[in-house]
Motif scaffolding. Sequence first.
Motif, short mmCIF file in Angstrom:
data_model
loop_
_atom_site.label_atom_id
_atom_site.label_comp_id
_atom_site.label_asym_id
_atom_site.label_seq_id
_atom_site.Cartn_x
_atom_site.Cartn_y
_atom_site.Cartn_z
N LEU A 1 0.83 -1.20 0.00
CA LEU A 1 0.00 0.00 0.00
C LEU A 1 0.86 1.25 0.00
O LEU A 1 0.61 2.20 -0.73
CB LEU A 1 -0.91 -0.01 1.24
CG LEU A 1 -1.91 -1.16 1.31
CD1 LEU A 1 -2.68 -1.13 2.61
CD2 LEU A 1 -2.87 -1.13 0.12
N ARG A 2 1.90 1.23 0.85
CA ARG A 2 2.75 2.41 0.96
C ARG A 2 3.46 2.68 -0.36
O ARG A 2 3.47 3.80 -0.85
CB ARG A 2 3.77 2.21 2.08
CG ARG A 2 4.47 3.46 2.48
CD ARG A 2 5.87 3.22 2.99
NE ARG A 2 5.96 2.18 3.98
CZ ARG A 2 6.89 1.24 3.97
NH1 ARG A 2 7.77 1.20 3.00
NH2 ARG A 2 6.93 0.34 4.91
N LYS B 1 1.20 4.04 -2.98
CA LYS B 1 0.90 5.45 -2.70
C LYS B 1 2.07 6.34 -3.13
O LYS B 1 1.88 7.38 -3.74
CB LYS B 1 0.61 5.63 -1.22
CG LYS B 1 0.39 7.09 -0.81
CD LYS B 1 -0.18 7.20 0.60
CE LYS B 1 0.05 8.57 1.20
NZ LYS B 1 -0.36 9.67 0.30
N MET C 1 11.22 7.50 -4.61
CA MET C 1 12.22 6.87 -3.73
C MET C 1 12.06 5.35 -3.67
O MET C 1 12.16 4.77 -2.59
CB MET C 1 12.15 7.45 -2.32
CG MET C 1 12.40 8.95 -2.25
SD MET C 1 12.38 9.57 -0.54
CE MET C 1 13.91 8.93 0.14
N ILE C 2 11.77 4.74 -4.79
CA ILE C 2 11.74 3.27 -4.83
C ILE C 2 12.57 2.78 -6.00
O ILE C 2 12.91 3.55 -6.90
CB ILE C 2 10.30 2.73 -4.99
CG1 ILE C 2 9.68 3.27 -6.28
CG2 ILE C 2 9.43 3.08 -3.80
CD1 ILE C 2 8.84 2.26 -6.97
#
Lengths: 185, 185
Positions: A11-12, A15, A43-44
């Motif tokens: 979920l995070r 988002k 930031m992934i």
Amino acid sequence: MTSSKTDPRVLRTRKLIMDAFIELSGKKEFKDITVKDLTAEAMINRATFYYHFEDIYDLLEKALSEVLFVNLDSHWFKGKEPDEDSLVRIFTAITNFQTSLSNRCHRGYEDTIARIIREQLQVIFYQMLLTQKNTEEDAALNMTAVLLSWGIYGASVEWRRSAREVPPEDYIKLAIPYLMSGLKS
Amino acid sequence: MTSSKTDPRVLRTRKLIMDAFIELSGKKEFKDITVKDLTAEAMINRATFYYHFEDIYDLLEKALSEVLFVNLDSHWFKGKEPDEDSLVRIFTAITNFQTSLSNRCHRGYEDTIARIIREQLQVIFYQMLLTQKNTEEDAALNMTAVLLSWGIYGASVEWRRSAREVPPEDYIKLAIPYLMSGLKS
DNA sequence: TCGGATCTGTCGTTTATCCGACAAAGGGAC
DNA sequence: GTCCCTTTGTCGGATAAACGACAGATCCGA
């Protein structure tokens, strides 16, 4: 209910990606947004993006669906009948949505966006119709939902084309009496 | 340089926690903020918090250091001498910082906050002093940094106690001539 | 037309994060 | 005081996310 509880990390991360997409959409056109841009902003890792989405068009679709879903406040409509009030609310919601979208430079993807909106509307109308008819008429309900979704969407196109001279709620109210008399039969 | 590259997840998670802390600090007093609150706001698991911080006091310390670090714009001071301009900038930075803090209801932790500010100042002064003296006088430089950090911090306390009638830059400028004459010897 | 550069999807391995449970400690209410 | 409830730290096992490398696609200037 439905859920076997999706992992909070999922979920995070979704988002973060969605937010990054909204953010970047304000800065450059959709066609110029790369997966690399997105994942940097979010930031992934780039690989993680592909864990959640097929490609960037898939993201467009899901992101728009979600934004529209929130705008439509779907929970509010669940269990309601498709009366005048509901239709006015839905119409104003999608005209608001499209106005906010037009600030975001998605030129060249109007067709995709239109399809997403109609699909979302169709789901909502179907759910509303279910509350007043029984499920044996399933195909008919579905067809009605399709008609309504195209109709309402088309009305929003015409409203924008009319240079928005009339408030959306007044605009749609003109058509509603005809719709309602048909729906109650 | 220094780094064996810290995992991006670590950086992201720390940022999420810090942001959540800042956010919650605006809503309730520090003593009422629980780890559970924080991790809920930050969208991370409670166990993950303890992976990064010893406890919530540890977080307070690190979060304040970071905020103060940004406020002081430490990079700007690196390589500068402790001249009038620098001292004025530092003084106004920490008075601004404390003014913004006082809106955030950290009553009961003034001592901790004061210590953090002085430690941060001490580091900065030490670095500044290093640029004009050689490293053989290390202990003396450190002592000077300690004195300056306490002095500047104390001045900010007095300034606030004086009901902020004078702009901070005017206030500190009164004391600077005496400091400067001493420092140049 | 060619070549360099960037972007795209995918993979196996490593690692940070999640989960659920636990004992211990606090804090009201009565 | 005794209950009850919440919070605090900590643990081992499960899983999402990061890494770095890879081949193929696409773009763009020479």
